[in-house]
Design an enzyme around this catalytic site. Structure first.
Site, PDB file in Angstrom:
ATOM      1  N   HIS A   1       6.945   5.813   1.310  1.00 59.91           N
ATOM      2  CA  HIS A   1       7.699   4.604   0.957  1.00 59.91           C
ATOM      3  C   HIS A   1       8.673   4.906  -0.195  1.00 59.91           C
ATOM      4  CE1 HIS A   1       3.965   2.644   2.658  1.00 59.91           C
ATOM      5  NE2 HIS A   1       4.915   2.005   3.317  1.00 59.91           N
TER       6      HIS A   1
ATOM      7  N   MET B   1       2.274  10.851   6.452  1.00 57.66           N
ATOM      8  CA  MET B   1       1.755   9.837   5.506  1.00 57.66           C
ATOM      9  C   MET B   1       1.758   8.469   6.169  1.00 57.66           C
ATOM     10  SD  MET B   1       3.257  10.877   1.830  1.00 57.66           S
ATOM     11  CE  MET B   1       2.985  12.518   1.180  1.00 57.66           C
ATOM     12  N   SER B   2       0.688   7.721   5.951  1.00 58.61           N
ATOM     13  CA  SER B   2       0.554   6.394   6.520  1.00 58.61           C
ATOM     14  C   SER B   2      -0.472   5.617   5.714  1.00 58.61           C
ATOM     15  CB  SER B   2       0.082   6.496   7.976  1.00 58.61           C
ATOM     16  OG  SER B   2      -0.406   5.244   8.416  1.00 58.61           O
TER      17      SER B   2
ATOM     18  N   ARG C   1      -2.534   3.741   6.933  1.00 58.56           N
ATOM     19  CA  ARG C   1      -3.775   3.736   7.720  1.00 58.56           C
ATOM     20  C   ARG C   1      -4.589   5.016   7.541  1.00 58.56           C
ATOM     21  NH1 ARG C   1      -0.442   0.304  11.331  1.00 58.56           N
ATOM     22  NH2 ARG C   1      -1.521  -1.694  11.392  1.00 58.56           N
TER      23      ARG C   1
ATOM     24  N   HIS D   1       2.944   4.636  -0.549  1.00 61.09           N
ATOM     25  CA  HIS D   1       2.677   6.058  -0.777  1.00 61.09           C
ATOM     26  C   HIS D   1       4.023   6.769  -0.913  1.00 61.09           C
ATOM     27  CE1 HIS D   1       3.731   6.325   3.444  1.00 61.09           C
ATOM     28  NE2 HIS D   1       2.720   5.524   3.770  1.00 61.09           N
ATOM     29  N   ALA D   2       3.961   8.100  -1.024  1.00 63.57           N
ATOM     30  CA  ALA D   2       5.204   8.849  -1.279  1.00 63.57           C
ATOM     31  C   ALA D   2       6.244   8.633  -0.180  1.00 63.57           C
ATOM     32  CB  ALA D   2       4.881  10.328  -1.427  1.00 63.57           C
TER      33      ALA D   2
ATOM     34  N   GLN E   1       2.957  -9.259  13.564  1.00 64.91           N
ATOM     35  CA  GLN E   1       3.021  -7.964  14.257  1.00 64.91           C
ATOM     36  C   GLN E   1       1.648  -7.337  14.481  1.00 64.91           C
ATOM     37  OE1 GLN E   1       5.549  -6.302  10.979  1.00 64.91           O
ATOM     38  NE2 GLN E   1       4.460  -4.403  11.390  1.00 64.91           N
TER      39      GLN E   1
ATOM     40  N   ASN F   1       0.844  -1.189   0.000  1.00 61.07           N
ATOM     41  CA  ASN F   1       0.000   0.000   0.000  1.00 61.07           C
ATOM     42  C   ASN F   1       0.891   1.255   0.000  1.00 61.07           C
ATOM     43  OD1 ASN F   1      -2.257   1.919   1.846  1.00 61.07           O
ATOM     44  ND2 ASN F   1      -2.741   1.021  -0.105  1.00 61.07           N
TER      45      ASN F   1
HETATM   46  O1  PAF Z   1       7.150  -0.460   9.065  1.00 59.35           O
HETATM   47  C1  PAF Z   1       6.611  -1.409   8.478  1.00 59.35           C
HETATM   48  O2  PAF Z   1       5.968  -1.265   7.433  1.00 59.35           O
HETATM   49  C2  PAF Z   1       6.742  -2.802   9.080  1.00 59.35           C
HETATM   50  O3  PAF Z   1       6.741  -2.758  10.469  1.00 59.35           O
HETATM   51  C3  PAF Z   1       7.979  -3.559   8.558  1.00 59.35           C
HETATM   52  C4  PAF Z   1       9.263  -2.871   8.964  1.00 59.35           C
HETATM   53  C5  PAF Z   1       7.905  -3.673   7.039  1.00 59.35           C
HETATM   54  C6  PAF Z   1       8.007  -4.974   9.151  1.00 59.35           C
HETATM   55  O4  PAF Z   1       6.881  -5.705   8.777  1.00 59.35           O
END
Ligand code: PAF
Length: 282
Positions: A36, A185-186, A188, A33-34, A60, A31
């Site tokens: 990443h 940015m997230s 979520r 976004h900028a 997690q 998913n």
């Molecule tokens: O930050 C995240 O997106 C996650 O915690 C990670 C580091 C990809 C581990 O699943």
């Protein structure tokens, strides 16, 4: 861009590189976004070839969290990674990562730093993060890995894991990317209703105002936090935590005697948002 959809494919790709090739790594849950893409850009500066991973890591997520609802947008993610110049994308399956199930998998746990903030609110979350990140590191063997500063506690936990286990990977922190109205940015953010989305920037604003007040008076930590808590509650946020802690060891800070950060996690409706601001003593 090479698509590596198993651990074997990832390892074979890694072995095919010249010995002196420096590999950069951006682990993600998709998913994209900028924010990443800024990780990919930073990894590109730090290395010769960039690998990204896309894996929504069940370990997690807590039992009542958003694992099922977590947005999966693979086709769009691959287009963005390719456009950003990513050399390879690693997309393992859950069976690849946890062949005997999560409970039977060796776990990696970082003590101390994970007892507070998101570690206190989300039992088992960081154990899932450190376990999967160490496994991804084992498959990718990166020289450098990049993580976003929005998840500052995660970065501190991973740095300690790398230090303690002598892992041969440099960890680079990339500044938080924000929308024009300041919201961090997230993935979520997509859960927010239009009305919540309008309100959401008040969270980053409250943290920014609080940071400014503390920068102007290094001993005004608690009073400034209380002002921010009141402002957030008045605007309808439910506060999970809003705390000032030293970035060195995440101990609580009542003044700026060394680098500290304001860490916040709030709920807007059902959506949990996190953000932070670092304040240095000088
Ligand atoms: O930050 C995240 O997106 C996650 O915690 C990670 C580091 C990809 C581990 O699943």
């Amino acid at each position: 861009m090479d698509i590596l959809d198993s651990i074997e494919a990832m390892q074979a790709w890694r072995r095919s590189l010249p010995n002196d090739a420096r590999v950069g790594f951006a682990p993600t849950m998709g998913n994209l976004h900028a924010g990443h893409i800024s990780l990919i850009d930073q990894a590109t500066q730090e290395s010769d070839r960039v690998v990204a991973s896309i894996f929504v890591n069940p370990m997690q997520f807590g039992a009542n969290e958003d694992l099922e609802a977590y947005p999966r947008t693979m086709a769009a993610d691959l287009e963005k990674l390719e456009a950003a110049g990513t050399a390879a994308v690693f997309i393992p399956t859950i069976d690849d990562i946890y062949p005997e199930g999560i409970d039977q998998h060796t776990a990696v746990e970082v003590p101390g730093l994970t007892d507070v903030l998101c570690g206190a609110s989300r039992a088992g979350h960081f154990k899932g993060v450190t376990t999967v990140v160490s496994k991804l590191f084992g498959a990718v063997r990166p020289d450098v890995a990049v993580f976003g500063a929005k998840d500052l506690q995660q970065v501190l936990v991973i740095k300690k894991m790398v230090r303690d286990l002598l892992l041969p990977t440099d960890i680079v922190t990339v500044p938080t990317m924000r929308e024009t109205d300041g919201l961090a940015m997230s993935s979520r953010n997509g859960y927010l209703t239009p009305a919540e989305r309008q309100l959401a920037p008040r969270f980053s604003q409250a943290l920014a105002d609080c940071a400014e007040a503390i920068e102007n008076d290094h001993s005004a930590v608690e009073v400034s936090l209380n002002t921010a808590r009141d402002a957030l509650t008045d605007h309808g946020f439910k506060i999970d935590y809003l705390e000032a802690r030293r970035t060195f060891d995440l101990s609580l800070a009542t003044k700026v005697d060394e680098e500290i950060a304001l860490f916040g996690a709030v709920y807007l409706g059902k959506t949990r948002l996190i953000d932070n601001r670092v304040i240095s003593p000088s």
